[in-house]
Write a protein that holds these residues in place. Structure first.
Motif, PDB file in Angstrom:
ATOM      1  N   ILE A 146     -22.937 -35.133 -17.960  1.00 30.34           N
ATOM      2  CA  ILE A 146     -23.257 -34.982 -19.225  1.00 30.34           C
ATOM      3  C   ILE A 146     -22.039 -35.106 -19.986  1.00 30.34           C
ATOM      4  O   ILE A 146     -22.067 -35.835 -20.236  1.00 30.34           O
ATOM      5  CB  ILE A 146     -23.957 -33.877 -19.774  1.00 30.34           C
ATOM      6  N   ALA A 147     -21.174 -35.081 -18.919  1.00 33.65           N
ATOM      7  CA  ALA A 147     -19.872 -35.391 -19.556  1.00 33.65           C
ATOM      8  C   ALA A 147     -19.726 -36.208 -19.512  1.00 33.65           C
ATOM      9  O   ALA A 147     -18.817 -37.081 -20.020  1.00 33.65           O
ATOM     10  CB  ALA A 147     -19.009 -33.857 -17.871  1.00 33.65           C
ATOM     11  N   ARG A 148     -20.282 -36.937 -18.024  1.00 33.85           N
ATOM     12  CA  ARG A 148     -19.925 -38.647 -18.813  1.00 33.85           C
ATOM     13  C   ARG A 148     -20.781 -39.344 -19.350  1.00 33.85           C
ATOM     14  O   ARG A 148     -19.906 -40.180 -20.183  1.00 33.85           O
ATOM     15  CB  ARG A 148     -20.132 -39.411 -16.855  1.00 33.85           C
TER      16      ARG A 148
ATOM     17  N   ARG B  62     -32.044 -31.666 -17.452  1.00 39.50           N
ATOM     18  CA  ARG B  62     -32.003 -31.691 -15.580  1.00 39.50           C
ATOM     19  C   ARG B  62     -30.641 -31.889 -15.475  1.00 39.50           C
ATOM     20  O   ARG B  62     -30.946 -32.204 -14.394  1.00 39.50           O
ATOM     21  CB  ARG B  62     -33.112 -32.180 -15.510  1.00 39.50           C
ATOM     22  N   SER B  63     -29.637 -32.173 -16.450  1.00 40.69           N
ATOM     23  CA  SER B  63     -28.610 -33.095 -15.795  1.00 40.69           C
ATOM     24  C   SER B  63     -27.742 -31.788 -15.407  1.00 40.69           C
ATOM     25  O   SER B  63     -26.995 -31.151 -15.699  1.00 40.69           O
ATOM     26  CB  SER B  63     -28.154 -33.867 -16.473  1.00 40.69           C
ATOM     27  N   PRO B  64     -26.718 -31.882 -14.060  1.00 46.49           N
ATOM     28  CA  PRO B  64     -25.960 -30.911 -14.051  1.00 46.49           C
ATOM     29  C   PRO B  64     -24.899 -31.553 -14.607  1.00 46.49           C
ATOM     30  O   PRO B  64     -24.507 -31.733 -16.124  1.00 46.49           O
ATOM     31  CB  PRO B  64     -25.175 -31.217 -12.551  1.00 46.49           C
TER      32      PRO B  64
ATOM     33  N   SER C 298     -17.184 -25.862 -14.140  1.00 50.21           N
ATOM     34  CA  SER C 298     -18.185 -27.063 -13.829  1.00 50.21           C
ATOM     35  C   SER C 298     -17.834 -28.353 -14.094  1.00 50.21           C
ATOM     36  O   SER C 298     -18.827 -29.402 -12.736  1.00 50.21           O
ATOM     37  CB  SER C 298     -19.679 -26.757 -14.214  1.00 50.21           C
ATOM     38  N   THR C 299     -17.161 -28.747 -14.792  1.00 50.83           N
ATOM     39  CA  THR C 299     -16.994 -30.223 -15.232  1.00 50.83           C
ATOM     40  C   THR C 299     -15.438 -30.617 -14.548  1.00 50.83           C
ATOM     41  O   THR C 299     -14.761 -31.831 -14.677  1.00 50.83           O
ATOM     42  CB  THR C 299     -17.146 -30.633 -16.793  1.00 50.83           C
ATOM     43  N   GLY C 300     -14.247 -29.798 -14.057  1.00 49.78           N
ATOM     44  CA  GLY C 300     -13.602 -30.018 -14.379  1.00 49.78           C
ATOM     45  C   GLY C 300     -12.193 -30.445 -15.320  1.00 49.78           C
ATOM     46  O   GLY C 300     -11.107 -31.043 -15.257  1.00 49.78           O
ATOM     47  N   GLN C 301     -12.329 -30.713 -16.168  1.00 49.25           N
ATOM     48  CA  GLN C 301     -11.878 -30.196 -17.801  1.00 49.25           C
ATOM     49  C   GLN C 301     -11.061 -28.926 -18.158  1.00 49.25           C
ATOM     50  O   GLN C 301     -11.679 -28.228 -18.363  1.00 49.25           O
ATOM     51  CB  GLN C 301     -12.334 -31.051 -18.974  1.00 49.25           C
TER      52      GLN C 301
END
Length: 401
Positions: free
Chosen positions: A45-47, A39-41, A146-149
């Motif tokens: 999840i990246a953090r 349910r997390s964006p 979506s994560t900016g990586q």
């Protein structure tokens, strides 16, 4: 008998207790952890992946990856905007996504910034399974909007300036690949020339060469490959990936054709286009109905959609004209590009050049009306120039590179 160091044992117990205190997820059942993560964006999840080794092992595991990918694929697709904003003082680049069926709904918007070289303007290929590829000259980047990586790829091995690149996913080997080609000038035979061909067009014919492929990964490097079809890629063509195959428009044996590149076998193939003047002269590939589709729109008139129904048998179908006339929608001096069709049936047109504040048009062929949709978060300063690319069917992903 092995002696037990009581001090070392006590130290390990204290460290374990400290790790539990610092990582509250360690006391939560695995099923509940997966539900929370599902349910997390993607950015959250990246953090969390960096929070502890325990969370990193769960997020990087095969089970969670398959669950999250399946969930993302089942969710409504989104529109993705690549925005380059420049002024005399500062140039920035960011990605903006919103609901595909209701772009004006501000509750379903997401904005991710990425700091790029201010002197470079990357042109991006359509996103594939949450990732996107950009190129500026021989420089290329792969990233997750979506994560900016984003990460830099090795520079393309060429000295040529006219480069075509396409990005795709190989489901057989579960890898992402990039295809690049350059142009060379081939001297024609002046004694063999058709009446329908211009002398200059035949005498100096640009053909694709230096076909290169790179597999995105830890040991990534460009590899030269062979192509048995002497063709010239369209300089303005965009490669679209479908089922492990990249498609793009090109000229083959003096006729416009559809080229395909199988990402698994790394082999090229040619598909003939239907005999239609407007299709050959004005057609461009669009993302529509999950199939390879070429839209032809000439002189602001009606739009025809040609859909490749069967790749092996090279069967095309022509849909009904989806717009009575583009002159009925746009003012005479306005220029718009047909981008695709929403789930609501509305047709999207993107303005050329990109306006600030940014908007696009949605035309309803049933109601015969058009509405202008302003996208919040893209362009709020009319003094700054913006360059916007619009993509369909974006899927959010937490994938790490």
């Amino acid at each position: 008998m092995k002696r037990v160091n009581k001090r070392s044992k006590k130290r390990d117990e204290n460290n374990g207790a400290a790790n539990v205190a610092n990582d509250p997820f360690s006391t939560i059942p695995l099923e509940l952890k997966l539900e929370i993560l599902m349910r997390s964006p993607p950015r959250s999840i990246a953090r969390l992946r960096l929070a502890s080794k325990h969370m990193s092992s769960i997020i990087g595991g095969k089970d969670f990856t398959e669950l999250y990918t399946a969930r993302s694929s089942s969710q409504p697709r989104r529109l993705l905007f690549s925005v380059h904003r420049g002024s005399d003082k500062q140039q920035t680049h960011f990605f903006h996504s919103c609901s595909l069926d209701d772009p004006s709904d501000s509750d379903h918007h997401d904005n991710v910034s990425y700091t790029m070289d201010p002197d470079l303007r990357y042109s991006f290929s359509p996103p594939i399974r949450g990732l996107i590829c950009g190129r500026n000259g021989i420089k290329m980047i792969i990233g997750n909007p979506s994560t900016g990586q984003f990460v830099l790829l090795p520079r393309i091995k060429t000295r040529k300036k006219d480069i075509f690149s396409a990005f795709g996913y190989d489901p057989v080997n579960n890898v992402y690949k990039v295809l690049c080609m350059t142009l060379k000038t081939k001297r024609g035979n002046p004694h063999i020339i058709s009446r329908d061909m211009l002398w200059d067009d035949y005498l100096w014919e640009d053909m694709s060469e230096e076909h290169q492929v790179i597999t995105v990964g830890a040991k990534q490097k460009w590899r030269m490959i062979e192509c048995k079809y002497l063709h010239r890629h369209d300089s303005g063509s965009v490669g679209i990936c479908r089922d492990g195959v990249v498609y793009y428009l090109a000229s083959y044996k003096q006729k416009r054709s559809l080229m395909s590149f199988d990402l698994s076998s790394e082999e090229f193939n040619v598909t003939k286009l239907p005999e239609d003047y407007h299709l050959e002269q004005f057609g461009h590939m669009v993302n529509h109905s999950g199939k390879i589709t070429i839209a032809s729109m000439a002189y602001g008139g009606p739009i025809d959609l040609w859909v490749l129904e069967d790749v092996k048998k090279q069967v095309w179908s022509k849909s009904a004209k989806v717009v009575p006339s583009c002159r009925d929608i746009f003012r005479e001096n306005d220029q718009f590009m047909f981008k695709g069709i929403l789930g609501t049936g509305e047709i999207i047109f993107s303005p050329i050049p990109s306006p600030n504040p940014f908007f696009f048009l949605c035309y309803d062929p049933k109601e015969k009306n058009v509405r202008k949709v302003f996208v919040q978060g893209i362009g709020d300063d009319e003094s700054a120039a913006i360059q916007v690319q619009l993509f369909f069917d974006h899927v959010e992903s937490y994938m790490f590179l």
